[in-house]
Write a protein that holds these residues in place. Structure first.
Motif, short mmCIF file in Angstrom:
data_model
loop_
_atom_site.label_atom_id
_atom_site.label_comp_id
_atom_site.label_asym_id
_atom_site.label_seq_id
_atom_site.Cartn_x
_atom_site.Cartn_y
_atom_site.Cartn_z
N GLY A 163 18.09 3.93 -25.20
CA GLY A 163 18.19 2.66 -25.92
C GLY A 163 17.71 2.79 -27.34
O GLY A 163 18.33 2.27 -28.28
N THR A 164 16.61 3.51 -27.54
CA THR A 164 16.10 3.75 -28.89
C THR A 164 17.09 4.53 -29.73
O THR A 164 17.28 4.24 -30.92
N VAL A 203 2.06 1.01 -21.59
CA VAL A 203 1.49 0.29 -22.73
C VAL A 203 2.56 0.10 -23.80
O VAL A 203 3.56 0.82 -23.84
N PHE A 204 2.32 -0.87 -24.66
CA PHE A 204 3.27 -1.16 -25.73
C PHE A 204 3.29 0.00 -26.72
O PHE A 204 2.26 0.50 -27.15
N GLY A 205 4.50 0.44 -27.07
CA GLY A 205 4.65 1.52 -28.04
C GLY A 205 5.79 1.26 -28.99
O GLY A 205 6.68 0.44 -28.71
N VAL A 206 5.77 1.92 -30.12
CA VAL A 206 6.81 1.78 -31.13
C VAL A 206 7.45 3.15 -31.36
O VAL A 206 6.78 4.08 -31.79
N ASP A 207 8.74 3.27 -31.04
CA ASP A 207 9.48 4.51 -31.26
C ASP A 207 10.19 4.42 -32.61
O ASP A 207 10.17 3.39 -33.29
N GLY A 209 13.31 4.19 -33.48
CA GLY A 209 14.35 3.17 -33.60
C GLY A 209 13.78 1.78 -33.86
O GLY A 209 14.28 1.03 -34.70
N HIS A 210 12.70 1.45 -33.15
CA HIS A 210 12.06 0.15 -33.35
C HIS A 210 11.50 0.04 -34.77
O HIS A 210 11.64 -0.99 -35.43
N ALA A 211 10.87 1.12 -35.23
CA ALA A 211 10.26 1.11 -36.57
C ALA A 211 11.32 0.98 -37.66
O ALA A 211 11.11 0.26 -38.66
N GLU A 212 12.46 1.65 -37.48
CA GLU A 212 13.51 1.56 -38.49
C GLU A 212 14.09 0.16 -38.58
O GLU A 212 14.35 -0.37 -39.67
N VAL A 213 14.31 -0.48 -37.42
CA VAL A 213 14.84 -1.84 -37.42
C VAL A 213 13.85 -2.80 -38.08
O VAL A 213 14.23 -3.64 -38.91
N GLU A 214 12.59 -2.67 -37.76
CA GLU A 214 11.58 -3.55 -38.35
C GLU A 214 11.46 -3.34 -39.85
O GLU A 214 11.28 -4.30 -40.61
N ALA A 215 11.60 -2.09 -40.30
CA ALA A 215 11.52 -1.80 -41.73
C ALA A 215 12.66 -2.45 -42.52
O ALA A 215 12.47 -2.88 -43.66
N VAL A 216 13.83 -2.56 -41.90
CA VAL A 216 15.00 -3.12 -42.60
C VAL A 216 15.13 -4.62 -42.39
O VAL A 216 15.35 -5.39 -43.34
N PHE A 217 14.96 -5.08 -41.14
CA PHE A 217 15.20 -6.49 -40.82
C PHE A 217 13.92 -7.32 -40.70
O PHE A 217 13.99 -8.54 -40.52
N GLY A 218 12.77 -6.67 -40.77
CA GLY A 218 11.53 -7.41 -40.83
C GLY A 218 10.90 -7.77 -39.49
O GLY A 218 9.85 -8.42 -39.47
#
Length: 368
Positions: A163-164, A203-207, A209-218
């Motif tokens: 998914g990532t 536990v909650f983690g950030v891979d 793909g998640h970091a890239e989406v957040e960096a662009v879309f906030g």
């Protein structure tokens, strides 16, 4: 020193390559059969470039080829290669086909154009990148089979590594938006008391793909505790939206909450919900036994199937797992197969000695 024994390895993913390497080092003649157009299986087409450069995979394949292993691509065993002929021409056969049957989502609208399995999306993307680099894009690219996320509202259903990878690939296509649905609730920031070591930490983690989406879309793309109820299409049969319901986790599993329906715009939906088993057509043709999850049945450490001379290892035996486990099983199945081949060779030698022992050699002398 070569043993004179031949082995066919079906599948060139991490398990198949590991098995082929070790069997070749043992002195056997090894041929690896791959149904795709390139060697590497999951390593070549399932893992995107940003996680595994294909030059690294190809370098290893080239080394194995130089060491004497033969690779045959576009060889779909049970389709364009007869499995019985393959068995007849080899002393042993090793099945490393992976768990490639994806988990589907049988809801209304599943047949709409624009709803794809994750491997369809990732494989088409990787083929295009490889052809672009080789300069064969214009002559070989099957444009109608390419799946693009460019300018689209993308929804990835299912988490995990795959998914990532779908999130990261969509970002590189310059999608309009991307959302990731997760059936389970958001995990805690720290281990829960009922999740002690050495269990896998939930536990909650950030891979990446998640970091890239957040960096662009906030914002983080993940939406938790939702299940897809139906896909909605336009007049031309293309998906344009989907409807979800919130879920709660009960003792009997996830339960939809009535009245919680939401509609989400979607031009591309990618199903990334894992893999259920190996594909069955080779298994059925060979008459291999399977377990309750439809994986090929063989005991770990032994790796023999119910069919004489046929061994299995990797995801097609243990189920969907990690690359390191596939390599481990590839090494294990090679060891088991090598032992079988040594016993087979010794048995053949003993039989030939017994035959020679019973021959009157004087009768073979030329008559004077």
């Amino acid at each position: 020193e070569r043993t004179g024994m031949t082995v066919a390895v079906i599948g060139s993913g991490p398990a198949g390559l590991a098995a082929a390497d070790q069997l070749n080092q043992a002195g056997h003649k090894v041929t690896v059969y791959e149904r795709a157009d390139r060697v590497g299986g999951l390593l070549m087409y399932g893992i995107p470039n940003m996680k595994l450069e294909k030059e690294t995979v190809q370098r290893r394949v080239d080394l194995l080829r130089e060491e004497g292993i033969e690779f045959v691509t576009n060889a779909n065993i049970g389709e364009n290669v007869d499995v019985n002929e393959l068995r007849a021409n080899n002393d042993a056969l090793v099945m490393c086909t992976g768990a490639t049957k994806p988990r589907d989502l049988p809801v209304p609208g599943r047949e709409l154009k624009g709803v794809h399995f994750a491997m369809e999306f990732l494989t088409a993307n990787q083929k295009r990148l490889l052809m672009t680099k080789e300069g064969t894009l214009e002559s070989k690219w099957e444009k109608d089979n390419f799946i693009t996320a460019e300018g689209k509202d993308v929804i990835v259903i299912g988490g995990g590594d795959t998914g990532t990878d779908c999130l990261g690939t969509s970002m590189r296509h310059r999608c309009k938006s991307v959302t990731n649905f997760e059936l389970m609730p958001q995990p805690p920031m720290e281990r829960a008391p009922n999740n002690p070591w050495p269990q896998w930490p939930r536990v909650f983690g950030v891979d990446y793909g998640h970091a890239e989406v957040e960096a662009v879309f906030g914002k983080d793309p993940r939406v938790y505790s939702v299940m897809t109820k139906e896909f909605i299409g336009d007049d031309e049969g293309n998906v344009k939206a989907l409807v979800t319901q919130d879920v709660e986790i009960t003792d009997k599993g996830p339960k939809a909450i009535e009245g919680s329906e939401r509609e989400w715009p979607a031009d591309l939906v990618v199903l990334s919900m894992g893999f259920v088993s190996p594909e069955s057509y080779v298994i059925d043709e060979m008459g291999l036994d399977t377990d309750q999850r439809n994986n090929i049945h063989a005991v770990y450490g032994d790796f023999r199937t119910n069919v004489e001379g046929v061994f299995t290892g990797g995801d097609c035996r243990r189920g969907q797992s990690l690359v390191v486990w596939a390599i481990n099983e590839g090494r294990g199945v090679a060891e088991a197969c090598d032992k079988y081949l040594q016993e087979k060779r010794d048995s053949s030698y003993d039989s030939s000695q017994q035959v020679m022992g019973g021959v009157n050699l004087s009768s073979l002398s030329p008559k004077m």
